[in-house]
Design a protein around this motif. Structure first.
Motif, PDB file in Angstrom:
ATOM      1  N   VAL A  56       0.821  -1.214   0.000  1.00 29.79           N
ATOM      2  CA  VAL A  56       0.000   0.000   0.000  1.00 29.79           C
ATOM      3  C   VAL A  56       0.854   1.264   0.000  1.00 29.79           C
ATOM      4  O   VAL A  56       0.315   2.367  -0.080  1.00 29.79           O
ATOM      5  CB  VAL A  56      -0.987   0.023   1.193  1.00 29.79           C
ATOM      6  CG1 VAL A  56      -1.964  -1.113   1.097  1.00 29.79           C
ATOM      7  CG2 VAL A  56      -0.269   0.030   2.517  1.00 29.79           C
ATOM      8  N   GLU A  57       2.169   1.093   0.115  1.00 33.27           N
ATOM      9  CA  GLU A  57       3.133   2.193   0.138  1.00 33.27           C
ATOM     10  C   GLU A  57       2.798   3.218   1.207  1.00 33.27           C
ATOM     11  O   GLU A  57       2.798   4.431   0.972  1.00 33.27           O
ATOM     12  CB  GLU A  57       3.253   2.839  -1.242  1.00 33.27           C
ATOM     13  CG  GLU A  57       3.832   1.896  -2.278  1.00 33.27           C
ATOM     14  CD  GLU A  57       4.055   2.544  -3.624  1.00 33.27           C
ATOM     15  OE1 GLU A  57       3.659   3.701  -3.801  1.00 33.27           O
ATOM     16  OE2 GLU A  57       4.632   1.870  -4.486  1.00 33.27           O
ATOM     17  N   ALA A  58       2.515   2.729   2.398  1.00 28.50           N
ATOM     18  CA  ALA A  58       2.226   3.579   3.550  1.00 28.50           C
ATOM     19  C   ALA A  58       2.546   2.766   4.800  1.00 28.50           C
ATOM     20  O   ALA A  58       2.536   1.543   4.753  1.00 28.50           O
ATOM     21  CB  ALA A  58       0.759   3.994   3.543  1.00 28.50           C
ATOM     22  N   PRO A  59       2.830   3.326   5.907  1.00 27.91           N
ATOM     23  CA  PRO A  59       3.059   4.722   6.239  1.00 27.91           C
ATOM     24  C   PRO A  59       4.413   5.208   5.724  1.00 27.91           C
ATOM     25  O   PRO A  59       5.341   4.420   5.536  1.00 27.91           O
ATOM     26  CB  PRO A  59       3.007   4.743   7.762  1.00 27.91           C
ATOM     27  CG  PRO A  59       3.393   3.365   8.176  1.00 27.91           C
ATOM     28  CD  PRO A  59       2.912   2.449   7.081  1.00 27.91           C
ATOM     29  N   SER A  60       4.503   6.479   5.506  1.00 29.61           N
ATOM     30  CA  SER A  60       5.691   7.082   4.901  1.00 29.61           C
ATOM     31  C   SER A  60       6.998   6.799   5.649  1.00 29.61           C
ATOM     32  O   SER A  60       8.011   6.516   5.004  1.00 29.61           O
ATOM     33  CB  SER A  60       5.506   8.593   4.761  1.00 29.61           C
ATOM     34  OG  SER A  60       4.428   8.855   3.907  1.00 29.61           O
ATOM     35  N   PRO A  61       7.037   6.863   6.988  1.00 25.01           N
ATOM     36  CA  PRO A  61       8.324   6.582   7.658  1.00 25.01           C
ATOM     37  C   PRO A  61       8.843   5.167   7.396  1.00 25.01           C
ATOM     38  O   PRO A  61      10.042   4.967   7.210  1.00 25.01           O
ATOM     39  CB  PRO A  61       8.007   6.779   9.147  1.00 25.01           C
ATOM     40  CG  PRO A  61       6.803   7.646   9.175  1.00 25.01           C
ATOM     41  CD  PRO A  61       6.029   7.334   7.944  1.00 25.01           C
TER      42      PRO A  61
END
Length: 147
Positions: A56-61
């Motif tokens: 899902v390419e999340a969360p950014s960190p």
């Protein structure tokens, strides 16, 4: 919305659902008071959570940390995801009926994505990144050049 974007969104959603179910199976298996059950269940749950973040390419960190690490960036390629999904599936096969079901579903999903990569290279390239040393050998060459 184009069919390519609809297809990639569908595969990302299916991947997220499969990884969430894998986490649930892993945690359920880890609740058995046995060292190997706990170890295997936690390993599957952690790997599935990491792959859920990648899908899902999340969360950014988490994504930034994986992209900047030397070993994490290959998770975004087809080869990396394929290898981790195979590892998850092998462990899931040892987790009873629900583990076997989810192992088969995980393998069907990754082979389905591979099949789409052969038929629709643009959608495949939107789902996965190319690594520096990886050629585009997963898709059909539509060029008119001869051998």
């Amino acid at each position: 919305m184009s069919s390519k974007h609809r297809l990639t969104r569908s595969f990302r959603t299916l991947s997220a659902l499969v990884y969430l179910l894998n986490v649930m199976v892993g945690i359920t298996f880890a609740c058995t008071p046995s060292y190997l059950h706990i170890l295997t269940g936690c390993l599957v749950a952690i790997l599935s959570l990491v792959m859920l973040c990648v899908a899902v390419e999340a969360p950014s960190p988490v994504i930034n940390r994986l992209e900047s690490s030397s070993g994490g960036s290959w998770l975004f390629t087809f080869r990396g995801r394929y290898m981790v999904d195979l590892l998850i599936s092998l462990f899931l096969f040892a987790m009873g009926v629900w583990g076997i079901v989810m192992a088969v579903v995980t393998l069907v999903l990754i082979f389905g994505i591979r099949f789409v990569g052969v038929k629709q290279p643009e959608a495949f390239n939107e789902i996965f990144r190319q690594s520096d040393n990886e050629t585009d050998s997963y898709t059909l060459d539509t060029g008119s050049e001869g051998p």
